[in-house]
Structure formats: C-alpha cells, structure tokens
Design an enzyme around this catalytic site. Structure first.
Site, PDB file in Angstrom:
ATOM      1  N   TYR A 274     -10.472 -69.131 -85.705  1.00 29.23           N
ATOM      2  CA  TYR A 274     -10.190 -67.955 -85.106  1.00 29.23           C
ATOM      3  C   TYR A 274     -10.490 -66.764 -86.106  1.00 29.23           C
ATOM      4  O   TYR A 274     -11.199 -65.840 -85.506  1.00 29.23           O
ATOM      5  CB  TYR A 274      -8.768 -67.924 -84.742  1.00 29.23           C
ATOM      6  CG  TYR A 274      -8.320 -66.479 -84.006  1.00 29.23           C
ATOM      7  CD1 TYR A 274      -8.723 -66.530 -82.463  1.00 29.23           C
ATOM      8  CD2 TYR A 274      -7.801 -65.530 -84.365  1.00 29.23           C
ATOM      9  CE1 TYR A 274      -8.261 -65.467 -81.768  1.00 29.23           C
ATOM     10  CE2 TYR A 274      -7.357 -64.405 -83.559  1.00 29.23           C
ATOM     11  CZ  TYR A 274      -7.542 -64.402 -82.521  1.00 29.23           C
ATOM     12  OH  TYR A 274      -7.058 -63.382 -81.524  1.00 29.23           O
TER      13      TYR A 274
HETATM   14  N1  LIG Z   1      -2.333 -61.571 -78.312  1.00 28.16           N
HETATM   15  C1  LIG Z   1      -2.462 -61.268 -79.656  1.00 28.16           C
HETATM   16  O1  LIG Z   1      -1.747 -61.178 -80.384  1.00 28.16           O
HETATM   17  C2  LIG Z   1      -3.635 -60.848 -79.914  1.00 28.16           C
HETATM   18  C3  LIG Z   1      -4.202 -60.242 -81.198  1.00 28.16           C
HETATM   19  C4  LIG Z   1      -5.453 -59.907 -81.662  1.00 28.16           C
HETATM   20  C5  LIG Z   1      -6.543 -60.232 -80.998  1.00 28.16           C
HETATM   21  N2  LIG Z   1      -6.323 -60.882 -79.683  1.00 28.16           N
HETATM   22  C6  LIG Z   1      -7.502 -60.725 -78.884  1.00 28.16           C
HETATM   23  O2  LIG Z   1      -7.441 -60.119 -77.687  1.00 28.16           O
HETATM   24  C7  LIG Z   1      -8.151 -60.805 -76.663  1.00 28.16           C
HETATM   25  C8  LIG Z   1      -7.120 -61.239 -75.339  1.00 28.16           C
HETATM   26  O3  LIG Z   1      -6.037 -62.009 -75.839  1.00 28.16           O
HETATM   27  P1  LIG Z   1      -4.691 -62.100 -75.072  1.00 28.16           P
HETATM   28  O4  LIG Z   1      -3.594 -62.509 -75.965  1.00 28.16           O
HETATM   29  O5  LIG Z   1      -4.616 -61.272 -73.908  1.00 28.16           O
HETATM   30  O6  LIG Z   1      -5.001 -63.714 -74.523  1.00 28.16           O
HETATM   31  P2  LIG Z   1      -4.780 -64.565 -73.130  1.00 28.16           P
HETATM   32  O7  LIG Z   1      -4.843 -65.865 -73.314  1.00 28.16           O
HETATM   33  O8  LIG Z   1      -3.495 -63.936 -72.611  1.00 28.16           O
HETATM   34  O9  LIG Z   1      -5.899 -64.058 -72.435  1.00 28.16           O
HETATM   35  C9  LIG Z   1      -7.378 -64.375 -72.594  1.00 28.16           C
HETATM   36  C10 LIG Z   1      -8.063 -64.553 -71.187  1.00 28.16           C
HETATM   37  O10 LIG Z   1      -9.408 -64.872 -71.655  1.00 28.16           O
HETATM   38  C11 LIG Z   1      -9.881 -65.911 -70.547  1.00 28.16           C
HETATM   39  N3  LIG Z   1     -10.882 -66.879 -71.289  1.00 28.16           N
HETATM   40  C12 LIG Z   1     -10.796 -67.618 -72.155  1.00 28.16           C
HETATM   41  N4  LIG Z   1     -11.991 -68.245 -72.358  1.00 28.16           N
HETATM   42  C13 LIG Z   1     -12.681 -67.860 -71.365  1.00 28.16           C
HETATM   43  C14 LIG Z   1     -13.868 -68.118 -71.188  1.00 28.16           C
HETATM   44  N5  LIG Z   1     -14.909 -69.021 -71.817  1.00 28.16           N
HETATM   45  N6  LIG Z   1     -14.675 -67.355 -69.944  1.00 28.16           N
HETATM   46  C15 LIG Z   1     -13.994 -66.391 -69.664  1.00 28.16           C
HETATM   47  N7  LIG Z   1     -12.828 -65.953 -69.694  1.00 28.16           N
HETATM   48  C16 LIG Z   1     -11.947 -66.680 -70.807  1.00 28.16           C
HETATM   49  C17 LIG Z   1      -8.553 -66.578 -70.300  1.00 28.16           C
HETATM   50  O11 LIG Z   1      -8.640 -67.426 -69.059  1.00 28.16           O
HETATM   51  C18 LIG Z   1      -7.480 -65.648 -70.280  1.00 28.16           C
HETATM   52  O12 LIG Z   1      -7.361 -65.051 -69.154  1.00 28.16           O
HETATM   53  C19 LIG Z   1      -8.491 -62.107 -77.278  1.00 28.16           C
HETATM   54  O13 LIG Z   1      -9.856 -61.770 -77.562  1.00 28.16           O
HETATM   55  C20 LIG Z   1      -7.816 -62.525 -78.427  1.00 28.16           C
HETATM   56  O14 LIG Z   1      -8.203 -62.901 -79.444  1.00 28.16           O
HETATM   57  C21 LIG Z   1      -4.968 -61.095 -79.218  1.00 28.16           C
END
Ligand SMILES: NC(=O)c1ccc[n+]([C@@H]2O[C@H](COP(=O)([O-])OP(=O)(O)OC[C@H]3O[C@@H](n4cnc5c(N)ncnc54)[C@H](O)[C@@H]3O)[C@@H](O)[C@H]2O)c1
Length: 249
Positions: free
Chosen positions: A156
């Site tokens: 990641y």
């Molecule tokens: N939640 C956190 O603490 C956090 C912190 C830093 C960065 N992020 C980043 O923010 C973004 C969103 O994260 P989140 O926490 O909302 O996650 P989440 O898991 O709630 O949502 C992610 C979404 O991406 C979709 N997805 C995954 N793989 C996919 C693919 N191959 N094709 C199409 N869609 C796909 C999933 O179906 C899901 O709806 C991500 O890039 C994550 O790395 C999250």
C-alpha cells in the site's frame, strides 16, 4: 456552485471517501459519474444520493481493465459532451500488519495494479477530452503512507508513493494546458477500508496523528472540492496534506 454545468468522474465512488467527494461536488452543481467495480454498492449509493435529490450516474467498471475504462470514459464524453473533473479514489489496501518478507507477490501485484495502473488508465483516458477543452482538474487520492511509509503496509505505502510521483509528472506535463493534476494524502479516515484492517495497524496509524483523532470523509471532500474547482488554478503536481498534523510537508 463552483461546479455548475461541469461533469465529474469519481472512481471508487460507490462508498467511503469517493462517495463523500461525489456528494460534495454534486452539492455544488456537478453532474457526477461514479466508476466502481462493486455494482451492488453503486446501486445503494445512487439510491442514497437520489434521496438527497442528487442524480448520480453509475458505471460498473474495474479500473485495472484498460478496455473497460476507455469504453466507459468514451461513453461519458459522448453522453455529456465534456469531462471537467476526474477524482481517482478507487483503491485497495491489501494485506497489512505484516513485514516485507511476509508479503505475497500476488497481493503486492493486486494493490499496485488497482492503486497505480488503475489510476494511470483513468487519467490517460480523460486527458484527450480535457486537452480539447483546454481545461481539467485531476485529483488523485494518495495517502500519508506514500510520504511516510507505514510499517506493516509495504504494498500500500509503495503504491501511494507511486501515486505521488505520478501526480508530479502529470501535473508538470500538462502545466500549460489549463489542466491541473494534484493529489491529496489523507491519514486515517474511518471507512470500510479501515474497518477491515487489524486493530493494531489502525492504532499504529492513529497514534501518529497530532490532532489525536481520525479524519472525516467530509473533511477530505471539502479539500478535494477546492482542488477540483476552477479556483485552484495556480497549483499543480502537488500533494495536499490531510493528516491532522502528521506530515508537515
Ligand atoms: N480510509 C482511509 O483511512 C484512507 C486514508 C488515506 C487514503 N485513502 C485512500 O482513499 C481512497 C478511498 O478509500 P476508502 O477508505 O473510501 O475505501 P473504501 O474501501 O471504502 O472504498 C474504495 C472503493 O473503491 C472501489 N474499488 C476497489 N478496487 C476497485 C477496482 N479495481 N475498480 C473499481 N473500483 C474499485 C471499491 O469497490 C470501493 O467502493 C483509496 O484510494 C484509499 O487508498 C483512504
């Protein structure tokens, strides 16, 4: 209403941070198109938004599928005649709370593929429409792990460092075209992605936040809305911080 008449594609828009961003952009006038591989969650999201009088357009697509993304973006361009904003929020975290010698190649490849290849494909696909319009805003969701490197999260953290590098290149390459490309690096935000992590891993990340709390989806969405708006016209290739003081650069 900074996005009046604009069209925004949000990948990973079915839930979590992506959905929060879609809601925020739509509240300021954007027509939002949600790309996500999870058709069921997309259905739930569209229904939820419709209850808030937001019409969202769902597209079930895997961001790692080159042909699928080209076709999906082509359909958006044809249907709406414009693509003003791309927010790439689709992402996966993979296995965590493990050391590098325990990382399985298959898991590493999967995380890199979704977080990096998928982002690149979406950006590549929207650029022709943005170049034609001489306007575009691309906002990539990175992570503080890409700046700092979170122990226990090799795949990641590596993928998110790549997102920051990719953002710098795209920003610079199109700096004279009216298109900006920036990233946002959040610390922990309580979404389903984080709920699925081992408690130790979440504690490790949360303990490092000087504000002593996790971020809210709305806080990330507000920052993204600024970066994605016409107002943010003199910043490109940059990674904005959203970490409650954890990273100060
Ligand atoms: N939640 C956190 O603490 C956090 C912190 C830093 C960065 N992020 C980043 O923010 C973004 C969103 O994260 P989140 O926490 O909302 O996650 P989440 O898991 O709630 O949502 C992610 C979404 O991406 C979709 N997805 C995954 N793989 C996919 C693919 N191959 N094709 C199409 N869609 C796909 C999933 O179906 C899901 O709806 C991500 O890039 C994550 O790395 C999250």
């Amino acid at each position: 209403m900074r996005f009046q008449d604009q069209v925004a594609i949000i990948t990973g828009g079915a839930q979590g941070i992506g959905l929060g961003i879609a809601r925020r952009l739509a509240s300021e006038g954007a027509r939002v198109v949600l790309f996500d591989q999870n058709g069921d969650e997309l259905g739930v999201a569209v229904k939820e938004l419709s209850g808030e009088e937001i019409e969202a357009h769902p597209v079930t697509v895997n961001v790692t599928d080159a042909e699928g993304i080209t076709a999906a973006v082509g359909e958006v361009a044809e249907k709406f005649g414009r693509i003003d904003v791309l927010v790439t929020a689709a992402g996966v975290v993979g296995k965590t709370n493990i050391k590098t010698h325990e990382v399985e190649l298959e898991n590493f490849d999967w995380v890199m593929s979704v977080n990096v290849r998928g982002m690149f494909l979406c950006i590549k696909a929207v650029l022709p429409a943005m170049l034609k319009a001489k306007y575009g805003r691309i906002v990539n969701i990175a992570s503080v792990s890409g700046k700092e490197g979170n122990a226990g999260m090799l795949a990641y953290s590596t993928s998110k460092a790549a997102v920051i590098g990719l953002t710098k290149v795209v920003g610079k390459e199109y700096a004279e075209t009216g298109i900006t490309c920036n990233a946002v690096a959040p610390a922990v935000v309580r979404t389903k992605m984080v709920a699925a992590l081992p408690a130790d891993q979440v504690k490790y990340m949360t303990d490092k936040i000087p504000m002593k709390r996790t971020g809210e989806i709305e806080e990330i969405a507000a920052l993204v809305a600024y970066i994605a708006s016409p107002e943010a016209s003199f910043t490109t290739a940059f990674t904005f911080d959203a970490t409650g003081g954890r990273s100060t650069y």
